[in-house]
Design a protein around this motif. Structure first.
Motif, PDB file in Angstrom:
ATOM      1  N   UNK A   1       0.809  -1.219   0.000  1.00  0.00           N
ATOM      2  CA  UNK A   1       0.000   0.000   0.000  1.00  0.00           C
ATOM      3  C   UNK A   1       0.847   1.276   0.000  1.00  0.00           C
ATOM      4  N   UNK A   2       2.182   1.130   0.060  1.00  0.00           N
ATOM      5  CA  UNK A   2       3.074   2.275  -0.001  1.00  0.00           C
ATOM      6  C   UNK A   2       3.225   3.044   1.296  1.00  0.00           C
ATOM      7  N   UNK A   3       2.593   2.580   2.360  1.00  0.00           N
ATOM      8  CA  UNK A   3       2.618   3.320   3.626  1.00  0.00           C
ATOM      9  C   UNK A   3       3.974   3.196   4.319  1.00  0.00           C
ATOM     10  N   UNK A   4       4.167   4.070   5.279  1.00  0.00           N
ATOM     11  CA  UNK A   4       5.364   4.016   6.119  1.00  0.00           C
ATOM     12  C   UNK A   4       5.029   3.543   7.529  1.00  0.00           C
ATOM     13  N   UNK A   5       3.810   3.031   7.715  1.00  0.00           N
ATOM     14  CA  UNK A   5       3.347   2.635   9.046  1.00  0.00           C
ATOM     15  C   UNK A   5       3.699   1.200   9.423  1.00  0.00           C
ATOM     16  N   UNK A   6       3.892   0.339   8.452  1.00  0.00           N
ATOM     17  CA  UNK A   6       4.113  -1.083   8.702  1.00  0.00           C
ATOM     18  C   UNK A   6       5.595  -1.406   8.566  1.00  0.00           C
ATOM     19  N   UNK A   7       6.189  -1.943   9.636  1.00  0.00           N
ATOM     20  CA  UNK A   7       7.615  -2.256   9.629  1.00  0.00           C
ATOM     21  C   UNK A   7       7.912  -3.658   9.128  1.00  0.00           C
ATOM     22  N   UNK A   8       6.972  -4.585   9.345  1.00  0.00           N
ATOM     23  CA  UNK A   8       7.175  -5.964   8.926  1.00  0.00           C
ATOM     24  C   UNK A   8       5.852  -6.680   8.827  1.00  0.00           C
ATOM     25  N   UNK A   9       5.897  -7.868   8.216  1.00  0.00           N
ATOM     26  CA  UNK A   9       4.671  -8.639   8.035  1.00  0.00           C
ATOM     27  C   UNK A   9       5.018 -10.122   7.947  1.00  0.00           C
ATOM     28  N   UNK A  10       4.250 -10.927   8.674  1.00  0.00           N
ATOM     29  CA  UNK A  10       4.347 -12.384   8.548  1.00  0.00           C
ATOM     30  C   UNK A  10       3.251 -12.825   7.591  1.00  0.00           C
ATOM     31  N   UNK A  11       3.620 -13.521   6.545  1.00  0.00           N
ATOM     32  CA  UNK A  11       2.682 -14.021   5.546  1.00  0.00           C
ATOM     33  C   UNK A  11       2.777 -15.540   5.548  1.00  0.00           C
ATOM     34  N   UNK A  12       1.817 -16.182   6.199  1.00  0.00           N
ATOM     35  CA  UNK A  12       1.828 -17.635   6.279  1.00  0.00           C
ATOM     36  C   UNK A  12       0.804 -18.118   7.276  1.00  0.00           C
ATOM     37  N   UNK A  13       0.912 -19.373   7.595  1.00  0.00           N
ATOM     38  CA  UNK A  13       0.002 -20.010   8.534  1.00  0.00           C
ATOM     39  C   UNK A  13       0.795 -20.389   9.787  1.00  0.00           C
ATOM     40  N   UNK A  14       0.412 -19.800  10.912  1.00  0.00           N
ATOM     41  CA  UNK A  14       1.133 -20.030  12.171  1.00  0.00           C
ATOM     42  C   UNK A  14       1.153 -21.514  12.525  1.00  0.00           C
ATOM     43  N   UNK A  15       2.186 -21.929  13.216  1.00  0.00           N
ATOM     44  CA  UNK A  15       2.316 -23.331  13.625  1.00  0.00           C
ATOM     45  C   UNK A  15       1.101 -23.817  14.393  1.00  0.00           C
ATOM     46  N   UNK A  16       0.514 -22.941  15.182  1.00  0.00           N
ATOM     47  CA  UNK A  16      -0.631 -23.330  16.005  1.00  0.00           C
ATOM     48  C   UNK A  16      -1.907 -23.528  15.182  1.00  0.00           C
ATOM     49  N   UNK A  17      -1.903 -23.134  13.918  1.00  0.00           N
ATOM     50  CA  UNK A  17      -3.091 -23.232  13.071  1.00  0.00           C
ATOM     51  C   UNK A  17      -2.961 -24.291  11.975  1.00  0.00           C
ATOM     52  N   UNK A  18      -1.893 -25.044  11.986  1.00  0.00           N
ATOM     53  CA  UNK A  18      -1.642 -26.006  10.908  1.00  0.00           C
ATOM     54  C   UNK A  18      -2.171 -27.386  11.271  1.00  0.00           C
ATOM     55  N   UNK A  19      -2.879 -28.015  10.328  1.00  0.00           N
ATOM     56  CA  UNK A  19      -3.256 -29.424  10.472  1.00  0.00           C
ATOM     57  C   UNK A  19      -2.112 -30.280   9.950  1.00  0.00           C
ATOM     58  N   UNK A  20      -1.778 -30.001   8.724  1.00  0.00           N
ATOM     59  CA  UNK A  20      -0.672 -30.712   8.089  1.00  0.00           C
ATOM     60  C   UNK A  20       0.130 -29.685   7.318  1.00  0.00           C
ATOM     61  N   UNK A  21       1.361 -29.960   7.181  1.00  0.00           N
ATOM     62  CA  UNK A  21       2.261 -29.048   6.487  1.00  0.00           C
ATOM     63  C   UNK A  21       3.413 -29.906   6.017  1.00  0.00           C
ATOM     64  N   UNK A  22       3.738 -29.811   4.778  1.00  0.00           N
ATOM     65  CA  UNK A  22       4.809 -30.686   4.339  1.00  0.00           C
ATOM     66  C   UNK A  22       5.330 -30.364   2.963  1.00  0.00           C
ATOM     67  N   UNK A  23       5.793 -31.366   2.320  1.00  0.00           N
ATOM     68  CA  UNK A  23       6.412 -31.236   1.013  1.00  0.00           C
ATOM     69  C   UNK A  23       5.468 -30.562   0.026  1.00  0.00           C
ATOM     70  N   UNK A  24       6.020 -29.666  -0.754  1.00  0.00           N
ATOM     71  CA  UNK A  24       5.252 -29.009  -1.786  1.00  0.00           C
ATOM     72  C   UNK A  24       4.579 -27.728  -1.339  1.00  0.00           C
ATOM     73  N   UNK A  25       4.556 -27.449  -0.038  1.00  0.00           N
ATOM     74  CA  UNK A  25       3.967 -26.202   0.437  1.00  0.00           C
ATOM     75  C   UNK A  25       4.941 -25.052   0.186  1.00  0.00           C
ATOM     76  N   UNK A  26       4.410 -23.932  -0.296  1.00  0.00           N
ATOM     77  CA  UNK A  26       5.249 -22.755  -0.473  1.00  0.00           C
ATOM     78  C   UNK A  26       5.726 -22.275   0.887  1.00  0.00           C
ATOM     79  N   UNK A  27       6.906 -21.687   0.938  1.00  0.00           N
ATOM     80  CA  UNK A  27       7.397 -21.220   2.237  1.00  0.00           C
ATOM     81  C   UNK A  27       6.589 -20.029   2.750  1.00  0.00           C
ATOM     82  N   UNK A  28       6.482 -19.945   4.069  1.00  0.00           N
ATOM     83  CA  UNK A  28       5.955 -18.744   4.694  1.00  0.00           C
ATOM     84  C   UNK A  28       6.988 -17.643   4.474  1.00  0.00           C
ATOM     85  N   UNK A  29       6.536 -16.397   4.599  1.00  0.00           N
ATOM     86  CA  UNK A  29       7.457 -15.273   4.389  1.00  0.00           C
ATOM     87  C   UNK A  29       7.361 -14.294   5.548  1.00  0.00           C
ATOM     88  N   UNK A  30       8.506 -13.764   5.898  1.00  0.00           N
ATOM     89  CA  UNK A  30       8.564 -12.621   6.796  1.00  0.00           C
ATOM     90  C   UNK A  30       9.170 -11.490   5.993  1.00  0.00           C
TER      91      UNK A  30
END
Length: 116
Positions: free
Chosen positions: A41-70
């Motif tokens: 959005x071009x703002x200067x308000x956000x310093x960082x962002x986690x883009x993914x599914x937290x460990x506490x919210x995962x049922x299964x996670x494995x081969x072929x899944x795209x990496x989470x990003x910080x």
């Protein structure tokens, strides 16, 4: 505000990431750290962002899944800080904050811990 080019900022982020405690980074799996100039959005308000599914919210996670990003945003950090020591501290805090989201720690708990 600090003036720092993208390469120097990436080096600073890498240095702060290397300085984090082993127990914090040991559990990071299938995750990439990305430095960008600004959020979409071009703002200067956000310093960082986690883009993914937290460990506490995962049922299964494995081969072929795209990496989470910080994502760590350069220009908002530079805009928020007056000197290099403050910048290092803010990058450190942002890394801890976004890594905590990976582990499933929400903003309320981060505030309780003093990390937000």
């Amino acid at each position: 505000m600090i003036d720092m080019d993208a390469e120097a900022f990436e080096d600073l982020v890498a240095s702060e990431l290397d300085a984090l405690p082993d127990e914090m980074v040991a559990g990071l799996d299938n995750i990439v750290f990305v430095v960008e100039d600004r959020p979409e959005d071009g703002s200067l308000d956000l310093l960082g962002l986690y883009d993914g599914l937290a460990l506490t919210e995962r049922d299964r996670y494995g081969m072929g899944d795209l990496p989470d990003r910080i994502m760590i945003y350069r220009e908002p950090h530079l805009h928020a800080c007056d000197d290099i020591d403050e910048l290092r501290g803010e990058v450190h805090t942002t890394l801890v904050h976004e890594i905590a989201h990976f582990y499933g720690i929400d903003d309320e708990r981060l505030h309780e811990l003093g990390w937000a």
